[in-house]
Structures are given as C-alpha cells and as structure tokens.
Design an enzyme around this catalytic site. Structure first.
Site, PDB file in Angstrom:
ATOM      1  N   ASP A 109      -3.426   5.827   6.106  1.00 34.84           N
ATOM      2  CA  ASP A 109      -3.878   7.227   6.749  1.00 34.84           C
ATOM      3  C   ASP A 109      -4.868   6.862   8.052  1.00 34.84           C
ATOM      4  O   ASP A 109      -4.471   6.690   9.135  1.00 34.84           O
ATOM      5  CB  ASP A 109      -4.827   7.924   5.661  1.00 34.84           C
ATOM      6  CG  ASP A 109      -5.055   9.442   5.934  1.00 34.84           C
ATOM      7  OD1 ASP A 109      -5.024   9.587   7.290  1.00 34.84           O
ATOM      8  OD2 ASP A 109      -5.414  10.011   5.027  1.00 34.84           O
ATOM      9  N   GLU A 131       0.907  -1.156  -0.157  1.00 32.92           N
ATOM     10  CA  GLU A 131       0.048   0.010  -0.239  1.00 32.92           C
ATOM     11  C   GLU A 131       0.935   1.235   0.115  1.00 32.92           C
ATOM     12  O   GLU A 131       2.025   1.333   0.610  1.00 32.92           O
ATOM     13  CB  GLU A 131      -1.089  -0.009   1.266  1.00 32.92           C
ATOM     14  CG  GLU A 131      -1.913   1.297   1.549  1.00 32.92           C
ATOM     15  CD  GLU A 131      -2.825   1.137   0.311  1.00 32.92           C
ATOM     16  OE1 GLU A 131      -2.446   1.580  -0.771  1.00 32.92           O
ATOM     17  OE2 GLU A 131      -4.005   1.601   0.592  1.00 32.92           O
ATOM     18  N   ASP A 132       0.545   2.367  -0.696  1.00 33.48           N
ATOM     19  CA  ASP A 132       1.138   3.589  -0.629  1.00 33.48           C
ATOM     20  C   ASP A 132       1.297   4.219   0.769  1.00 33.48           C
ATOM     21  O   ASP A 132       2.236   4.664   0.921  1.00 33.48           O
ATOM     22  CB  ASP A 132       0.688   4.388  -1.477  1.00 33.48           C
ATOM     23  CG  ASP A 132      -0.776   4.710  -1.584  1.00 33.48           C
ATOM     24  OD1 ASP A 132      -1.375   4.189  -0.652  1.00 33.48           O
ATOM     25  OD2 ASP A 132      -1.557   5.476  -2.554  1.00 33.48           O
ATOM     26  N   ARG A 155       0.822  11.996  -9.348  1.00 32.91           N
ATOM     27  CA  ARG A 155       1.526  10.520  -9.439  1.00 32.91           C
ATOM     28  C   ARG A 155       2.808  10.291  -9.952  1.00 32.91           C
ATOM     29  O   ARG A 155       3.541   9.372  -9.398  1.00 32.91           O
ATOM     30  CB  ARG A 155       0.444   9.684 -10.005  1.00 32.91           C
ATOM     31  CG  ARG A 155      -1.079   9.701  -9.312  1.00 32.91           C
ATOM     32  CD  ARG A 155      -1.691   8.009  -9.830  1.00 32.91           C
ATOM     33  NE  ARG A 155      -3.083   8.129  -9.851  1.00 32.91           N
ATOM     34  CZ  ARG A 155      -3.741   7.823  -8.636  1.00 32.91           C
ATOM     35  NH1 ARG A 155      -2.955   7.558  -7.469  1.00 32.91           N
ATOM     36  NH2 ARG A 155      -5.015   7.732  -8.462  1.00 32.91           N
ATOM     37  N   PHE A 214      -1.601  16.212   3.477  1.00 32.29           N
ATOM     38  CA  PHE A 214      -1.894  15.532   2.410  1.00 32.29           C
ATOM     39  C   PHE A 214      -0.617  15.502   1.290  1.00 32.29           C
ATOM     40  O   PHE A 214      -0.145  16.678   1.037  1.00 32.29           O
ATOM     41  CB  PHE A 214      -3.057  16.117   1.362  1.00 32.29           C
ATOM     42  CG  PHE A 214      -3.667  15.395   0.566  1.00 32.29           C
ATOM     43  CD1 PHE A 214      -4.406  14.522   1.028  1.00 32.29           C
ATOM     44  CD2 PHE A 214      -3.217  15.173  -0.825  1.00 32.29           C
ATOM     45  CE1 PHE A 214      -5.217  13.573   0.149  1.00 32.29           C
ATOM     46  CE2 PHE A 214      -3.794  14.353  -1.618  1.00 32.29           C
ATOM     47  CZ  PHE A 214      -4.940  13.472  -1.297  1.00 32.29           C
TER      48      PHE A 214
HETATM   49  P1  IMP Z   1      -7.265   5.300   4.663  1.00 31.97           P
HETATM   50  O1  IMP Z   1      -8.308   4.506   4.443  1.00 31.97           O
HETATM   51  O2  IMP Z   1      -7.743   6.649   5.296  1.00 31.97           O
HETATM   52  O3  IMP Z   1      -6.058   4.699   5.613  1.00 31.97           O
HETATM   53  O4  IMP Z   1      -6.816   5.827   3.250  1.00 31.97           O
HETATM   54  C1  IMP Z   1      -6.036   5.114   2.515  1.00 31.97           C
HETATM   55  C2  IMP Z   1      -6.164   5.839   1.192  1.00 31.97           C
HETATM   56  O5  IMP Z   1      -6.492   7.247   1.072  1.00 31.97           O
HETATM   57  C3  IMP Z   1      -4.644   5.500   0.497  1.00 31.97           C
HETATM   58  O6  IMP Z   1      -4.514   4.451  -0.157  1.00 31.97           O
HETATM   59  C4  IMP Z   1      -4.471   6.744  -0.642  1.00 31.97           C
HETATM   60  O7  IMP Z   1      -5.478   6.111  -1.749  1.00 31.97           O
HETATM   61  C5  IMP Z   1      -5.538   7.789   0.032  1.00 31.97           C
HETATM   62  N1  IMP Z   1      -4.776   8.821   0.869  1.00 31.97           N
HETATM   63  C6  IMP Z   1      -4.611   9.000   2.199  1.00 31.97           C
HETATM   64  N2  IMP Z   1      -3.711   9.960   2.533  1.00 31.97           N
HETATM   65  C7  IMP Z   1      -3.521  10.491   1.415  1.00 31.97           C
HETATM   66  C8  IMP Z   1      -2.426  11.529   1.152  1.00 31.97           C
HETATM   67  O8  IMP Z   1      -1.897  12.113   1.860  1.00 31.97           O
HETATM   68  N3  IMP Z   1      -2.125  11.806  -0.106  1.00 31.97           N
HETATM   69  C9  IMP Z   1      -2.922  10.929  -1.174  1.00 31.97           C
HETATM   70  N4  IMP Z   1      -3.630   9.973  -0.908  1.00 31.97           N
HETATM   71  C10 IMP Z   1      -3.875   9.706   0.438  1.00 31.97           C
END
Ligand code: IMP
Length: 326
Positions: free
Chosen positions: A109, A105-106, A171, A158
């Site tokens: 969050d 995973e990238d 990207r 972000f």
């Molecule tokens: P989570 O479910 O809140 O952990 O969010 C995960 C997904 O939200 C990641 O796979 C990203 O696609 C997107 N995301 C969360 N934070 C960022 C950010 O700072 N930049 C870009 N995408 C984000």
C-alpha cells in the site's frame, strides 16, 4: 461487496508467479550453476496474517527446496511523527544468514511495511532478498519499493478477501473484493421480516376461501384480494337472478373483504374484472360505478371462457391500506 479479482483469476495468476519463482530459484547462489540442494532451501517469509492464503497457494506450486517462516509487524500510526514507523511484533524463527529469501506479502500500500522488512532481512545477512506481492496499490505508494513478482495492480480502495481483512473479517473470501460497510445482520433480518410479513384477512360476511388461498392478503401497506364471484356467503351457492344479481353479490363480497382490513372502495387502486360475456359490460359498469361513486381506480376487463361454479363475473382488487394513503 464488489468483486475485483475472481477466485479462478487469482489462482491462475498465483500459479504463474510460482512458475517464475521456481525458475529463478532452481539454481543455488547468486549466479549459481548447480541445482539448489535441499540443505540450501529458498526461505519464503510470509507476513502475518494477510499473506497466509497467498503464501500457501504459491508454495504448493514450487518444486525447488523451500523453507517457510513468518513474521508479523505492527505500524505505529498513519500520521504525525510516527507516520511510517513499523515495528516487528513476531520475529522469524529461522536464521536467514546466507540464505535466499523471498518476502511474500499480500498487498503493498504505502510501502512502509515491506520497505522496513526488506531492510531488516538484508541487515540479517540474507544472500538475496526479493519481494513477491499479490497486490500492488500503486496509487497509494509513499516510499519506493521494488516488487520482483507482482500479482495484480489494484485501484486505491480498501480491499478484502484471500487473506486480507477489514477488522479481522473477510479473510476467508476466495476472491478479492472492494470492502463496503455491511448493514448490521439484525437490522437486515428485521427489514426482511417486515417486508415479507404477510397478513391474511378473513371475514364470515364473504364466501370462505375453500382451498389453498386467502380472501385477502396485506403486505407492505397493500391489500390484495382474491377474486370474488357471486356466491352468497350464507348458502355457499351462486345467487340466482342472472348476471346483475351476481355482479351485486360480487361487489358486496368485496366490500366485506375490504372492510375486514379496514378498507372501503375508496382504498381500491386497481380492479380486474373477468366476464364470461362482454355483452354484459354496460350492466356491470353501472353497478360498479354505483359502488365506487366518484372514485376511479385503474381497471382491466377481460372476457374469459369460464369461471368457477359457472359464475358470469369475477372481480379482484388491489387496495391501499388505511394510513398508507397520501
Ligand atoms: P503499507 O505499509 O501501507 O504498504 O501497508 C501494508 C499493510 O497494510 C498490508 O500488509 C495490509 O496488512 C494492510 N493493508 C493495506 N491496504 C489494505 C487493504 O486495502 N486491505 C486490507 N489490508 C490492507
């Protein structure tokens, strides 16, 4: 945009993570003792689209047998009853039954996305499931997620680049940066154009600019004149009559150049005076004072070894264009 993690730092860390993964999956099975056979590859699962760059770089370093698959999620929303609900938009192509799976995973969050995916992968009967996340936004976490391989902890901002987007942009940046709103390209270009729009001024009532320069240039509300010497614009020759005659002609030439841009001596904010002999200064000062009246622009006066055409005095001005005076 503020760069958070530079490209070389990213790639170095990705190689380190790959080495850890490689070592951990070298042998097959839970406590397996034999090298992983090609028939039992590690299944690396990338989460579309953000993890693609990271996954590709990570996998290039692996020496263990590895299969690759992708899934894509969509979240219903960040508030209300649907908060934290994640649905699968694109499912896996491969069966992961009895496989060792590495979720790549990238960024983690809130944690909702990976939490859901990890549960799903286990539910599908994977032998083992681990998480490799490039970025960990710890301060934003809402559900606990065990990260087995973590690239970097990042601040709660972000971020974009290296796969991460804002509205599908950025990207392709080779580094991770904190996203900042951009000025619309058209507005930026127009601002640049108007800031650098240089207007040249010319009058036949002052000596022509013979060479790669202009009598005066207006930019950003300011007028910059070239240096004038005591040349008569009609004859193109230095006026006769020595220093005083030349100084009068210099001031007359400058008056005409200023007038061509709608300015007068009252608009002058700075003068630079070049003289071959500073002993002539009192005479210059008297004529200059006559021209300026009560107006008192800043001024520099220097003695120089020589001036074009053997002139004894040269002056240039910086003036504020009309309408710009306050
Ligand atoms: P989570 O479910 O809140 O952990 O969010 C995960 C997904 O939200 C990641 O796979 C990203 O696609 C997107 N995301 C969360 N934070 C960022 C950010 O700072 N930049 C870009 N995408 C984000």
């Amino acid at each position: 945009m503020r760069v958070l993690i530079a490209a070389p730092e990213l790639l170095r860390r990705v190689a380190e993570l790959a080495a850890l993964v490689d070592a951990d999956y070298r042998l097959a099975g839970a406590g397996g003792g034999s090298p992983r056979p090609p028939a039992d590859p590690l299944v690396a699962v990338g989460v579309l689209k953000g993890s693609v760059f990271f996954l590709a770089d990570l996998l290039k370093h692996l020496t263990v047998p590895v299969a690759v698959d992708f899934l894509q999620t969509a979240s219903y929303g960040s508030g209300g009853a649907t908060r934290g609900e994640v649905r699968i938009r694109k499912d896996l192509d491969l069966s992961i039954q009895g496989r060792d799976v590495l979720l790549v995973e990238d960024i983690v969050d809130t944690g909702f996305t990976v939490r859901t995916i990890l549960d799903l992968l286990r539910f599908r009967g994977a032998r083992s499931v681990r998480l490799c996340a490039l970025l960990d936004k710890v301060a934003a976490r809402q559900v606990e997620v065990p990260i087995d391989y973590r690239g970097f902890v990042v601040e709660n901002a972000f971020v974009v680049g290296y796969g991460l987007d804002h509205d599908e942009r950025h990207r392709n940046l080779p580094y991770i940066a904190v996203w900042e709103p951009e000025i619309d390209a058209g507005t930026a270009a127009a601002a640049e154009r108007s800031a650098s729009a240089m207007q040249t001024h010319h009058t036949d009532r002052a000596p022509a600019a013979i060479g790669p320069y202009s009598q005066a240039v207006a930019v950003d509300g300011w007028l910059y004149t070239s240096g004038q010497v005591g040349i008569d614009p009609t004859s193109g020759e230095l006026v006769s009559g020595g220093f005083e005659a030349q100084a009068r002609q210099v001031l007359e030439n400058l008056r005409q150049v200023l007038a061509s841009a709608g300015c007068g001596f009252a608009n002058v904010v700075k003068a630079t005076v070049f003289m071959v002999d500073l002993a002539d200064f009192p005479r210059l000062n008297a004529l200059y004072g006559e021209a300026m009246g009560d107006h008192r622009p800043a001024r520099s006066t220097v003695q120089v070894a020589a001036l074009p055409k053997g002139a004894l005095v040269e002056i240039d001005f910086v003036a504020r264009l009309p309408g710009q005076l306050s």
